[in-house]
Enzyme design. Structure first.
Site, PDB file in Angstrom:
ATOM      1  CD1 TRP A 184      36.385  70.803 -35.971  1.00  0.00           C
ATOM      2  CD2 TRP A 184      35.438  72.801 -35.976  1.00  0.00           C
ATOM      3  NE1 TRP A 184      37.052  71.509 -36.820  1.00  0.00           N
ATOM      4  CE2 TRP A 184      36.393  72.646 -37.027  1.00  0.00           C
ATOM      5  CE3 TRP A 184      34.513  73.799 -35.882  1.00  0.00           C
ATOM      6  CZ2 TRP A 184      36.500  73.724 -37.818  1.00  0.00           C
ATOM      7  CZ3 TRP A 184      34.984  74.844 -36.645  1.00  0.00           C
ATOM      8  CH2 TRP A 184      35.753  74.670 -37.704  1.00  0.00           C
ATOM      9  CD  GLU A 225      33.074  68.038 -36.482  1.00  0.00           C
ATOM     10  OE1 GLU A 225      32.631  68.847 -35.773  1.00  0.00           O
ATOM     11  OE2 GLU A 225      32.826  68.011 -37.832  1.00  0.00           O
ATOM     12  CE  LYS A 227      37.529  71.528 -41.631  1.00  0.00           C
ATOM     13  NZ  LYS A 227      36.513  72.815 -41.423  1.00  0.00           N
ATOM     14  CG  ASP A 258      32.010  66.814 -41.043  1.00  0.00           C
ATOM     15  OD1 ASP A 258      31.822  66.402 -42.303  1.00  0.00           O
ATOM     16  OD2 ASP A 258      31.496  67.601 -40.576  1.00  0.00           O
ATOM     17  CG  HIS A 261      35.529  67.065 -41.315  1.00  0.00           C
ATOM     18  ND1 HIS A 261      35.467  67.574 -40.080  1.00  0.00           N
ATOM     19  CD2 HIS A 261      34.920  68.100 -41.994  1.00  0.00           C
ATOM     20  CE1 HIS A 261      34.815  68.698 -39.999  1.00  0.00           C
ATOM     21  NE2 HIS A 261      34.525  68.874 -41.301  1.00  0.00           N
ATOM     22  CG  HIS A 285      29.015  66.726 -37.633  1.00  0.00           C
ATOM     23  ND1 HIS A 285      29.621  67.908 -37.276  1.00  0.00           N
ATOM     24  CD2 HIS A 285      28.079  66.584 -36.394  1.00  0.00           C
ATOM     25  CE1 HIS A 285      29.314  68.282 -36.284  1.00  0.00           C
ATOM     26  NE2 HIS A 285      28.360  67.767 -35.803  1.00  0.00           N
ATOM     27  CG  ASP A 295      29.720  71.492 -44.351  1.00  0.00           C
ATOM     28  OD1 ASP A 295      29.795  70.745 -43.779  1.00  0.00           O
ATOM     29  OD2 ASP A 295      30.906  72.234 -44.205  1.00  0.00           O
ATOM     30  CG  ASP A 325      28.463  70.310 -39.943  1.00  0.00           C
ATOM     31  OD1 ASP A 325      27.751  71.557 -40.238  1.00  0.00           O
ATOM     32  OD2 ASP A 325      29.392  70.167 -39.754  1.00  0.00           O
TER      33      ASP A 325
HETATM   34  C1  RNT Z   1      33.671  72.249 -39.569  1.00  0.00           C
HETATM   35  C2  RNT Z   1      32.878  71.336 -38.745  1.00  0.00           C
HETATM   36  C3  RNT Z   1      32.034  71.761 -37.499  1.00  0.00           C
HETATM   37  C4  RNT Z   1      31.127  72.950 -38.148  1.00  0.00           C
HETATM   38  C5  RNT Z   1      29.877  73.075 -37.370  1.00  0.00           C
HETATM   39  C6  RNT Z   1      29.407  74.509 -37.555  1.00  0.00           C
HETATM   40  O1  RNT Z   1      34.473  71.912 -40.307  1.00  0.00           O
HETATM   41  O2  RNT Z   1      32.434  70.350 -39.764  1.00  0.00           O
HETATM   42  O3  RNT Z   1      31.001  70.678 -37.191  1.00  0.00           O
HETATM   43  O4  RNT Z   1      30.543  72.667 -39.460  1.00  0.00           O
HETATM   44  O5  RNT Z   1      30.389  72.962 -35.935  1.00  0.00           O
HETATM   45 ZN    ZN Z   2      30.983  68.969 -38.631  1.00  0.00          ZN
END
Ligand code: RNT
Ligand code: ZN
Length: 418
Positions: A184, A225, A227, A258, A261, A285, A295, A325
């Site tokens: 990421w 990943e 975002k 995630d 995101h 995630h 988070d 996460d």
């Molecule tokens: C950040 C991502 C990533 C982090 C971790 C710490 O927005 O979600 O995965 O949270 O790698």
């Molecule tokens: Zn993440």
């Protein structure tokens, strides 16, 4: 009634709906979640003194944050004693453990800097997953890393990711199970960029160079990943959803979603089936965004259950690699971890206890009223009795009694940390 008697009763109720509760419990017992190490110390790690950067943030200063590898490992042990099942620990590269006085920059990390983690995992029969740490470091310049215009910056992070692949393969070989390695990057712009293409073209090239080193694809499952925004990168992220999914599909790596995101009304639960039709394996995630990518600790809420249902009813427990996460620094961190882990397991159990085949058949027959009716009736089935039985038979505290352990640990250990 004892917990076992209640379970026996619940089993009958579920059997009446065509669900085998015993089998559900056994399936869950063998399912491992990748537990992120970074809830224990607010994503700080051991290789730098500076702040958390990269557009992510922890808020709160609850006492007891782990400051050393020993403290973090002790905290992880505490959590694992409260969570049923055997799991994996998800490490970040900034959790390297150096000898006294030693310092190795991220582009020169070697397996030996993680030997203590391997030892920790081996002793407990755990697996390890891994992540390059492309934040909280001064080689992330102007919020750019693998997409930076300066080749020197990109090369540093390319070397870092290649080092991480070697470390991941070492984990897999030492522990006899694949290591999921997730890339990421924070890269993005606060305001409307003049050129969206060039950074993405450079990111694509950097990734190709990272993946050009030889490694065993069965052992190291590289993920990418996506975002949608970060703090200070509100207008544009280089690694957007389209970028990462297309990249992963074309290069034979795993896309990682995630659920913090995406745009606020978009849900990852709806994306899983589409992804599974085009990828052998995908990664998640699991987190909880509150108004933004905040988070928060994972709850036993609608979307978490819906994600679990998509994994279970598509027979994809092996194909979807789940990591948690979240990082909440405003509450007891051991409790935060435990709540999140137990909740994702509850969501899976809930999904395993749904009459999934029956519901799918009703949908195919167009009996949508019945689908709605049954989905709602399931919510008041004796789910808690099965969950309690799962905890008890896994030799972990039942119901809220686990919190007594956390309070004791807080008094005896956490408050004594500076
Ligand atoms: C950040 C991502 C990533 C982090 C971790 C710490 O927005 O979600 O995965 O949270 O790698
Ligand atoms: Zn993440």
């Amino acid at each position: 009634m004892t917990i076992t008697e209640r379970f026996e009763d619940a089993k009958k109720r579920y059997a009446g709906m065509g669900v085998d509760a015993e089998k559900a419990v056994e399936t869950l017992r063998n399912y491992s979640i990748s537990m992120h190490c970074w809830q224990g110390d607010d994503v700080t790690g051991f290789d730098h003194e500076g702040p958390l950067t990269g557009g992510i943030q922890t808020t709160g200063n609850y006492p007891g944050k782990a400051r050393t590898p020993e403290e973090l490992m002790a905290d992880i042990d505490k959590v694992l004693s409260l969570v049923p099942g055997k799991h994996k620990i998800n490490l970040h590269a900034n959790y390297a453990i150096f000898e006294k006085g030693e310092f190795v920059d991220r582009d020169a990390l070697e397996p030996k800097h993680f030997a203590k983690w391997v030892e920790f995992a081996k002793e407990r029969g755990l697996g390890l997953d891994f992540n390059p740490t492309i934040f909280s470091h001064d080689m992330v310049k102007n919020n750019l890393s693998l997409s930076h215009p300066d080749q020197e910056v990109r090369d540093f992070w390319i070397r870092h990711c290649q080092a991480c692949i070697r470390i991941s393969q070492y984990f897999a070989e030492e522990l006899g199970q694949p290591c999921v390695m997730n890339i990421w990057i924070p890269d993005g712009y606060k305001d409307i960029p003049a050129d969206r293409m060039a950074p993405r073209a450079r990111f694509k090239d950097s990734l190709d160079r990272i993946l050009s080193i030889p490694y065993d694809k069965e052992k190291v499952l590289v993920c990418l990943e996506s975002k949608v925004f970060g703090i200070g990168m509100e207008s544009y992220t280089v690694g957007s959803s389209e970028f990462t999914v297309n990249y992963a599909a074309s290069r034979g790596i795993l896309p990682l979603m995630d659920n913090g995101h995406y745009h606020p009304t978009e849900v990852v639960s709806d994306k899983i089936s589409s992804m599974l039709l085009f990828f052998d394996q995908i990664a998640l995630h699991v987190t909880r965004p509150v108004r933004w990518d905040s988070d928060h600790v994972v709850l036993f809420d609608d979307e978490t259950r819906e994600i679990a249902k998509e994994i279970v009813r598509n027979n994809a427990l092996d194909r979807v690699k789940v990591g948690l996460d979240f990082f909440d620094a405003s509450i007891n961190r051991i409790a935060a971890w435990t709540i999140g882990m137990r909740n994702f397991q509850k969501a899976l159990l809930y999904a395993l206890l749904c009459p999934n085949e029956k519901l799918a058949n009703l949908q195919e027959e167009g009996k949508l009223t019945e689908v709605l009716m049954l989905q709602e009736e399931i919510k008041t089935c004796p789910f808690g009795d099965v969950w309690d039985y799962f905890c008890e038979s896994s030799q972990v505290p039942v119901r809220e009694t686990w919190y007594d352990e956390v309070k004791k640990y807080e008094e005896e250990v956490l408050v004594k940390r500076g």
